[in-house]
Enzyme design. Structure first.
Site, short mmCIF file in Angstrom:
data_model
loop_
_atom_site.label_atom_id
_atom_site.label_comp_id
_atom_site.label_asym_id
_atom_site.label_seq_id
_atom_site.Cartn_x
_atom_site.Cartn_y
_atom_site.Cartn_z
N ASP A 350 0.89 -1.18 0.12
CA ASP A 350 -0.07 -0.03 -0.16
C ASP A 350 0.84 1.36 -0.08
O ASP A 350 2.10 0.90 0.33
CB ASP A 350 -0.74 0.06 1.36
N ASP A 553 -1.59 -0.98 6.03
CA ASP A 553 -1.91 -0.68 7.32
C ASP A 553 -3.18 -0.08 7.72
O ASP A 553 -3.80 0.18 8.96
CB ASP A 553 -1.02 0.52 7.75
N ASP A 557 -6.90 -2.02 3.21
CA ASP A 557 -5.79 -2.81 2.91
C ASP A 557 -6.29 -4.11 3.48
O ASP A 557 -5.90 -5.13 2.93
CB ASP A 557 -4.60 -2.23 3.40
#
Length: 656
Positions: A350, A553, A557
């Site tokens: 990410d 995080d 995600d």
């Protein structure tokens, strides 16, 4: 009786009482240590009796020798014999412990007490080493648990303080955290200032200053001031309690390779027992061979064919690897994930909060001719102070670096969703936002050439550009960019060097994604992804690269983390990301992904070494025994020695 005499008596009785308590605590401590190290203590005592028996045998003290051998059998073999018999009775499954018991008793039945005692001693020693690896792993993992306090000082409605267990804390409670105490709950500072040591969570060695409105975490250490904190999470939902649950999961999990070995252990032991039974019947009764010699060979076969080393090839190494990971701030939810990580051919990331810091900063501030930077920035900061948006906060922080705090008076503000904000200051209109806002306010009839050219350059650099409008004119622009974490760049370079593909999956636009990816050194990138699209992108990567890891995080995600073969979450990430992930970086150090990847590769090498070595030793010993070339002592040393060697080989990971 005077006061001095009474005091002396009280001191005497009080001192005796305290001494009694201290003595009791000391005995409890010694008992706990004995229970913890019981296997190794019994093994060593059994080994000493074996040595004394050998000395007595050399001096022809027959009765003493027999007693010493029996003591060696009973003490050294107690733990493993109990374990094997309980498993046989409760689970009705055969195991290597049963083979060792039969072999030792069989050796004793034909007068080979010495060999049987050696077998029991070495077998118990190897078992003690395996237990040590488990205990060492548990100790390292459980150090995290010790950081979580058990009590908290809660304010009652009347303002009085009460010390209660942390499990009784509820969301909204206000607690006092004194100087030098650990924070008992996740919450927000409401009063007071202090410096908090958050190294257990973030890995940062320097304390972090905290004041009203700042967040604090369970398990961190309060520094030089008392603070009042409002509880924002129940104890079971705090980060540390989640980590404790991960510890329990990690200790109880078994990888597929270990499960396979445990599954075939029973049938294998049964096969060995059948072969031994055939050896004891067919040669003596059909071929007329000497029964004692045949019995001897059967006992040797029981020893050398036992899969002790094979069984011990995986778990000690795996537990050592999990322990080594925990030491550097990586909690692994199960051995399978650590074992599989080395097979990953691609790692997806990410962007925000993982590759980048998640805190945008102002990189460029340009104004048109005839205007003063300080004046325009003062108005910008005044407007953006009203907002909690990350871009607004970046402008406020930029103003602080230039000693501009925004002291103008606002009479009206209007948020224009998706575009920016309009404000009226001293009867003048100010606009801060994107090109869409300027069009909406009718301020883009003529965009200054210098501003437009600079806007294109900045956007090509992956920066977010906001125009500044004043009474119908565009008077400047300000560019903001999320900064790449230096450790992310180093990690990506190392993974690329190892031949692992690195891919960024982000919701940002193509230009920003391309710029960030090139700057970070990523192999590929996918832009403009919604959470459900991230899942489909991970599926595509899985088809292309077989085994894929995903690092993130945020809530968005979590689905992709769950879909990947190995999901990795930042310790400071959202609850759902941490719950979903297979590996958690408790100190947020991305470099630990690379070190865990190395550790996983080393773990797999050690497991392969152990399995090849242990199987080869068993085959060689079996063949040598059928060739009539192997004695029982050599069989014991060869077999049990290989078991000890594979355990020690696995324990090498503790030093990693």
């Amino acid at each position: 009786m005077n006061n001095a005499t009474i005091l002396l008596i009280n001191q005497s009785f009080g001192g005796s009482h305290m001494n009694s308590i201290a003595a009791t605590q000391s005995r409890v401590g010694l008992l706990h240590k004995f229970q913890t190290h019981r296997e190794i203590i019994f093994s060593i005592i059994g080994g000493l009796f074996l040595l004394f028996a050998f000395i007595a045998d050399r001096n022809e003290a027959t009765f003493v020798t027999l007693v010493l051998y029996l003591l060696s059998y009973g003490i050294a073999g107690y733990s493993k014999a109990k374990e094997g018999l309980l498993d046989l009775v409760q689970n009705r499954s055969l195991n290597v412990e049963i083979l060792m018991i039969i072999a030792a008793l069989g050796a004793a039945s034909i007068g080979y007490f010495h060999e049987g005692a050696i077998l029991i001693f070495i077998f118990s020693l190897s078992g003690a080493l395996e237990t040590y690896s488990l205990q060492k792993s548990e100790r390292d993992l459980s150090k995290l648990i010790q950081l979580a306090p058990e009590e908290a000082h809660r304010y009652n409605e009347d303002g009085s303080l009460m010390t209660i267990p942390v499990d009784e804390l509820r969301i909204g409670d206000r607690i006092l955290i004194k100087n030098g105490e650990r924070v008992p709950a996740d919450g927000i500072v409401r009063n007071g200032t202090s410096a908090i040591d958050e190294s257990a969570i973030t890995g940062e060695s320097l304390p972090v200053d905290k004041a009203a409105g700042d967040e604090v975490f369970n398990g961190t250490m309060n520094g030089n001031g008392s603070i009042i904190v409002e509880v924002k999470k129940d104890n079971q939902d705090s980060l540390f309690q989640k980590m404790i649950r991960l510890v329990q999961e990690a200790k109880s999990s078994r990888p597929p390779s270990q499960q396979l070995i445990e599954k075939i252990e029973g049938p294998y032991v049964m096969t060995v027992l059948i072969v031994v039974a055939l050896m004891l019947t067919i040669p003596p009764f059909i071929f007329g061979t000497d029964f004692e010699q045949t019995f001897y060979r059967a006992m040797v076969l029981l020893v050398v064919a036992s899969p002790c080393a094979v069984v011990a090839s995986i778990m000690p190494a795996l537990l050592s690897g999990i322990s080594a990971s925990a030491k550097r701030g990586v909690l692994v939810k199960g051995g399978i994930h650590l074992e599989q990580f080395a097979k990953a051919k691609a790692v997806a990331f990410d962007k925000t909060g993982t590759i980048t810091k998640g805190k945008p900063v102002v990189t460029d501030f340009i104004v048109t001719e005839g205007h003063q930077e300080e004046d325009i920035l003062d108005h910008l900061v005044t407007v953006e102070k009203q907002s909690s948006h990350p871009l607004a906060q970046a402008i406020v922080n930029y103003g602080e670096t230039r000693s501009i705090s925004g002291q103008q008076t606002i009479t009206h503000t209007q948020d224009v969703t998706g575009h920016g904000v309009k404000a009226v200051i001293n009867q003048h209109e100010w606009y801060i936002g994107n090109l869409g806002l300027m069009k909406k306010m009718g301020e883009t009839d003529i965009i200054p050439e210098k501003i437009d050219a600079k806007r294109k350059v900045l956007q090509n650099e992956g920066k977010t550009v906001m125009y500044v409008g004043y009474n119908g004119d565009i008077v400047g622009l300000i560019a903001v960019k999320d900064q790449i974490r230096p450790e992310a760049k180093a990690l990506i370079a190392e993974l690329n060097k190892k031949g692992v593909k690195t891919i960024m999956i982000t919701g940002d636009n193509e230009q920003t994604a391309q710029t960030i990816s090139k700057e970070a050194g990523l192999s590929e990138w996918v832009s403009e992804c919604l959470p459900e699209q991230k899942v489909s992108e991970v599926e595509k990567l899985t088809k292309k690269y077989d085994v894929v890891a995903m690092v993130g995080d945020g809530v968005n995600d979590a689905p992709a983390i769950a879909k990947a073969h190995i999901g990795i979450a930042m310790g400071s990430g959202t609850d759902v990301a941490i719950e979903t992930a297979d590996l958690v970086l408790t100190n947020n150090q991305l470099k630990n992904i690379a070190s865990t990847f190395k550790l996983s590769r080393k773990l797999n090498r050690i497991i392969k070494q152990n399995l090849i070595f242990s199987v080869a030793v068993i085959l060689i010993l079996i063949v040598t025994n059928f060739m009539q070339q192997l004695t029982l002592p050599l069989g014991v040393i060869g077999h049990e020695g290989s078991t000890i060697l594979v355990i020690l080989n696995g324990l090498r990971l503790l030093k990693n």
